[in-house]
Design an enzyme around this catalytic site. Structure first.
Site, short mmCIF file in Angstrom:
data_model
loop_
_atom_site.label_atom_id
_atom_site.label_comp_id
_atom_site.label_asym_id
_atom_site.label_seq_id
_atom_site.Cartn_x
_atom_site.Cartn_y
_atom_site.Cartn_z
N HIS A 72 0.83 -1.22 0.00
CA HIS A 72 0.00 0.00 0.00
C HIS A 72 0.86 1.26 0.00
CE1 HIS A 72 -3.91 -2.07 0.83
NE2 HIS A 72 -3.11 -2.96 1.42
N ASN A 145 -10.35 -2.75 2.54
CA ASN A 145 -10.06 -2.80 1.11
C ASN A 145 -11.34 -2.60 0.31
OD1 ASN A 145 -7.30 -3.31 1.26
ND2 ASN A 145 -7.52 -5.53 1.13
N TYR A 359 0.90 -4.19 11.94
CA TYR A 359 0.82 -2.76 11.61
C TYR A 359 1.64 -1.91 12.57
CZ TYR A 359 -2.70 -3.90 8.10
OH TYR A 359 -3.34 -4.41 7.01
#
Ligand code: HDE
Length: 719
Positions: A72, A145, A359
């Site tokens: 991303h 998404n 993350y």
């Protein structure tokens, strides 16, 4: 000094009185006399080490980059507001979801997955749709998404998936594309990927605009109510403008001609105040019902068909402000699915569980500091009070001697919030530790078939073309064949048509499955298929893009092709009608020189045919005016513009002599009759100048349809 004029250190360099324009300073706040020249021993001599102005400026520049996101990397963002339209008080204690009309500030970042930061906006790829909610209870990140399912079921396979999809490690080719051997090798050995492949080969992966994509939380979360009762939930975003895509040929051309196409589209729509909007919807499954569905609620390769689990619209998202600074906001925004607030909790979805770790870890790599939450874009609006201290680039000024708990010297503060804070849902678990996957995750083909069955014919054609394109780029014939065997488990027409395009054949699915099983055993497949579930009685029109919103031309881009002598009245009437519907109209002429209209007025073209491409527009109109049409007929690019728009299924209108220009294209087959021109879907027009209002009305209705995929003869047209 031999060269007094060139001195810029207060000796003649341009200065301005501080009338609102600040003086240049160093990072230490010291005003700088001038920095057009470095400090040298004589104007032609070597630079002096003492030149702190030069050193500070260049050193800072040398350190401008932070690592791009490992996936991303390319994205764009916007600020906005989320508003509750249906109270969720009966489902969750999350404070920002309680009252109708309650508003929460958000920042959204859209992204592609595979391409590097400087890649193009229109590869065939999944789009990220990540939302940071600045709630009164702290940050909630919904990191979703535009496709509701995922490639894999367990996070431990994520590095494998991404290594296979990213450019091949020896040559760093191809950029931002899955059309290469390693991706399809991995795919053919990962049967759980099948459902996602159908989505990724569908038009969802080449959106017309980021304002026209759906969003999905993908993973299953929990909503926990004030009494502590939990339910499984999936989050959705539904775009008010509908879900629309470009066609693949167009996507590839846009990729070269304007790699920033989506970024610009989002930016300009917000500047025009045509604010992108989505409804938030949720699907809820009671914990006691979780075993009563053909899918496992923890399996991220499955949708919850709306017929089985209805959608409830609960909120509205509006993006109404562009970032002030791309790096400070869009690049530095740090999303983590682990950022939840009281009332929202996780499920045991093994994909989500891995994300909860990844993350935060990746942000530490990007920022080289655990203090990234202090950056303005990441800062919660609620108070931050804890005993975490120091680290690179700490901003908070933590006062007093106490940085531990329990303490009495700071009166016990900060104190545990107890029931007012986040408390993990006390899910009961009674299990042995195993490195295994549950058999209920074993249906890899049931929903792939459900998806395929619910596509309309044009959508099926596009999926077949996409598989054919990607697999034609694969060099390994054994990988191609293994993929065909995999597709035969979904649908034989799909597998057969792709096979024909590859010059191969497929036999019966049972033989294919035997070959697959041999390969999967040989190469160590992640999760072989288990019991196939039956969706024969399930209707899922929501899986198709065909039934989406098609009643507006708001923000659609329309080109009007003009040259000197264009009929002013027709242009005015058409433009007024389109603008009234919210469309963006641009005049495209052979050059940027102002164009003289038939009535003596002039039009300044927005674009010339040097830079305007039909792929940047949703529709095109050719007005009358004999000299204008005669001039355009001589410009090959104008003819190409119309042919290409036709091939891309776009709405085309013409009035008066404008019809002659269409007759000069290849839209009609050789010898075709003018009477047939406006019989093709999405083609509107009239020879009578007085019909322009009627044509504008039909044109508006045609543009709202987005594309006319029932135009069956486009393959004949050279474009
Ligand atoms: Fe991500 N993903 N992901 N992902 N993902 C990242 O975090 C990861 C997955 C998604 O605009 C990374 O900050 C793992 C699903 C978006 O900043 C990283 C797995 C979904 C974004 C990461 C997944 C997503 C990311 C890279 C498998 C849809 C961009 C940079 C378990 C629900 C956010 C970063 C932005 C970004 C890991 C799977 C969406 C490495 C391990 C499923 C929208 O942490």
């Amino acid at each position: 000094m031999s060269n007094e004029q060139d001195r810029d250190d207060g000796g003649g360099g341009a200065t301005r009185d501080a009338g609102g324009c600040p003086d240049l300073t160093t990072n230490q706040g010291v005003k700088v006399g001038g920095d057009n020249n470095s400090l040298k021993a004589g104007p032609r001599g070597p630079t002096q080490l003492e030149d702190f102005i030069l050193r500070e400026k260049i050193t800072h520049f040398d350190h401008e980059r932070i690592p791009e996101r490992v996936v991303h990397a390319r994205g764009e963002g916007a600020h906005g507001t989320f508003e509750v339209t249906q109270s969720l008080a009966d489902l969750t204690a999350a404070k920002f979801l309680q009252k109708v009309g309650q508003k929460t500030k958000v920042f959204v970042r859209f992204s592609t997955v595979i391409g590097e930061r400087g890649s193009t906006d229109l590869p065939r790829d999944v789009r990220g749709f990540a939302t940071k909610f600045y709630t009164e209870d702290g940050i909630f990140d919904l990191v979703g998404n535009n496709i509701p399912v995922f490639f894999i079921q367990d996070a431990v396979k994520f590095p494998d998936l991404i290594h296979a999809a990213k450019p091949e490690q020896d040559k760093a080719i191809p950029q931002a594309a899955t059309a290469h051997d390693t991706f399809w090798d991995f795919a053919s050995l990962t049967p759980e990927i099948t459902h996602m492949l159908l989505w990724a080969m569908s038009d969802r992966a080449i959106p017309r605009s980021l304002r026209m994509i759906e969003g999905f939380g993908v993973n299953t979360f929990r909503l926990v109510d004030a009494k502590g009762q939990a339910r499984f939930v999936k989050f959705h975003w539904k775009p008010r403008l509908g879900t629309h895509a470009v066609v693949w040929d167009e996507a590839q051309k846009i990729g070269g001609k304007n790699p920033d196409y989506h970024r610009l589209d989002l930016w300009q729509a917000i500047e025009r105040k045509q604010f992108p909007e989505w409804d938030m919807a949720i699907q809820v499954i009671e914990e006691k019902d979780e075993a009563s569905f053909p899918f496992d609620v923890l399996d991220a390769t499955k949708v919850w068909p709306e017929q089985l689990v209805p959608l409830q619209k609960v909120g509205r998202l509006v993006l109404d402000r562009n970032p002030d600074n791309f790096f400070d906001e869009t690049e530095q925004v740090a999303f983590c699915p682990s950022h939840v607030v009281p009332g929202i909790d996780f499920s045991d979805d093994p994909l989500l569980q891995g994300r909860l770790f990844s993350y935060l870890d990746t942000q530490l790599n990007r920022f080289q500091s655990p203090n990234f939450h202090e950056l303005p874009i990441n800062r919660p609006v609620s108070a931050v009070d804890n005993n975490q201290r120091e680290g690179f680039m700490r901003h908070a000024l933590d006062k007093g001697p106490v940085a531990y708990s329990p303490n009495s010297l700071a009166k016990g503060c900060p104190f545990h919030a107890g029931v007012r804070g986040f408390n993990t849902y006390p899910e009961k678990i009674d299990a042995s530790k195993v490195r295994a996957r549950h058999p209920r995750f074993g249906d890899h083909f049931g929903q792939a078939e459900l998806f395929w069955r619910n596509q309309t014919d044009p959508e099926k054609r596009h999926i077949i073309s996409a598989f054919s394109f990607e697999l034609s780029k694969v060099q390994s014939v054994s990988v191609r064949k293994r993929m065909l065997d995999l597709l035969s488990q979904v649908d034989m027409t799909l597998a057969g048509r792709v096979a024909a395009n590859l010059g191969l054949t497929v036999d019966d699915p049972n033989a294919a499955m035997k070959r697959l099983q041999t390969d999967w055993t040989t190469y160590g497949v992640t999760s072989p298929p288990g019991q196939r579930r039956d969706y024969a009685n399930v209707k899922a029109p929501e899986l198709s893009m065909f039934y989406t919103v098609k009643d507006t031309i708001l923000s659609r881009q329309v080109a009007i092709l003009i040259a000197d002598g264009v009929d002013g009245a027709q242009v005015d009437a058409m433009k007024a009608a389109l603008v009234a519907g919210g469309a963006v109209v641009e005049f495209v002429a052979p050059t940027l020189r102002p164009v003289k209209r038939s009535d003596g007025k002039t039009i300044t073209p927005d674009k010339s045919l040097q830079t305007a491409e039909s792929v940047f527009y949703d529709a095109v109109y050719v007005p009358g005016g004999p000299p204008s049409v005669a001039a355009l007929k001589k410009v090959g690019k104008a003819i190409h513009f119309l042919n290409e728009a036709y091939v891309h299924y776009k709405s085309i209108a013409a009035t008066d002599e404008g019809v002659d220009l269409l007759m000069s294209t290849s839209i009609l087959p050789p010898g075709g009759k003018e009477a047939d021109l406006f019989k093709a879907p999405g083609m509107v027009g009239s020879r009578a100048p007085a019909d322009v209002a009627k044509v504008a009305q039909q044109f508006t209705a045609a543009i709202a349809q987005h594309r006319h995929f029932d135009r069956v003869d486009v393959a004949r047209v050279p474009a």
